[in-house]
Design an enzyme around this catalytic site. Sequence first.
Site, PDB file in Angstrom:
ATOM      1  N   TYR A 147      39.299  52.200  38.266  1.00  0.00           N
ATOM      2  CA  TYR A 147      38.913  51.497  36.828  1.00  0.00           C
ATOM      3  C   TYR A 147      38.695  53.191  36.166  1.00  0.00           C
ATOM      4  CZ  TYR A 147      39.505  47.049  38.160  1.00  0.00           C
ATOM      5  OH  TYR A 147      39.970  45.692  39.056  1.00  0.00           O
ATOM      6  N   ASN A 205      45.381  40.505  31.223  1.00  0.00           N
ATOM      7  CA  ASN A 205      47.045  41.211  31.117  1.00  0.00           C
ATOM      8  C   ASN A 205      47.457  40.206  30.501  1.00  0.00           C
ATOM      9  OD1 ASN A 205      49.232  42.546  30.998  1.00  0.00           O
ATOM     10  ND2 ASN A 205      48.741  43.536  33.035  1.00  0.00           N
ATOM     11  N   CYS A 209      48.663  45.533  36.093  1.00  0.00           N
ATOM     12  CA  CYS A 209      47.825  45.716  36.130  1.00  0.00           C
ATOM     13  C   CYS A 209      47.014  45.657  38.483  1.00  0.00           C
ATOM     14  CB  CYS A 209      46.867  44.433  35.674  1.00  0.00           C
ATOM     15  SG  CYS A 209      47.346  42.985  36.115  1.00  0.00           S
ATOM     16  N   HIS A 210      47.967  45.638  39.068  1.00  0.00           N
ATOM     17  CA  HIS A 210      47.215  45.332  40.694  1.00  0.00           C
ATOM     18  C   HIS A 210      47.624  47.295  41.274  1.00  0.00           C
ATOM     19  CE1 HIS A 210      52.595  45.915  40.109  1.00  0.00           C
ATOM     20  NE2 HIS A 210      52.197  46.296  41.382  1.00  0.00           N
ATOM     21  N   GLU A 240      55.295  48.417  47.213  1.00  0.00           N
ATOM     22  CA  GLU A 240      55.142  49.473  46.267  1.00  0.00           C
ATOM     23  C   GLU A 240      54.984  50.711  47.505  1.00  0.00           C
ATOM     24  OE1 GLU A 240      53.628  49.776  42.892  1.00  0.00           O
ATOM     25  OE2 GLU A 240      53.853  47.988  42.594  1.00  0.00           O
TER      26      GLU A 240
END
Length: 182
Positions: free
Chosen positions: A109, A132, A140-141, A167
Amino acid sequence: MANVLGYTTMDSPIGPLLLASTEEGLCYIQFEDEQNGLGPLQRWCKQTFLGVSPERDDARNEAVKAQLLEYFEGKRQTFDLPYVLHGTPFQKSVWNALADIPYGETRSYKDIAIAIGASKAVRAIGGANNRNPIPIVIPCHRVIGSNGALVGYGGGLPIKEHLLVLEGVPLQIQTSFDTAIR
């Protein structure tokens, strides 16, 4: 201003998703099926002043579904979709910074706060991140606590973890998810 908001649903490895698009592009993804997600979509339409009622439109969202399926299959790392963001200028600046986080990487953040030139606004970054409207497409993850902990996610921490593992992000094992946003 959009005059039609077409929505559809899809099954995914993280559960049902409700997708909504205007003529201009994707503007909403909710981690719900139609039965549970239509009410929140209607409220979101009122809050964003779209002045429309959502209508079922599977065809309008076919490209979104196709690209999301490719993402979940590990065949897509970036989305090539038109989208429209409805939010405050601050929220849009945060969401645009989120869109710049590369596939397979994370930011804190605080990193996002610094990236948008608001280094003291870490908690506000968390609030914008939470609002979001198109998660996954605006990733946003990929935002984590400064200590590497998985903190906060509108779809729930198990979904956030699933997306990051998909990912290839190496995750730290935390004994508690109540780490403060930093």
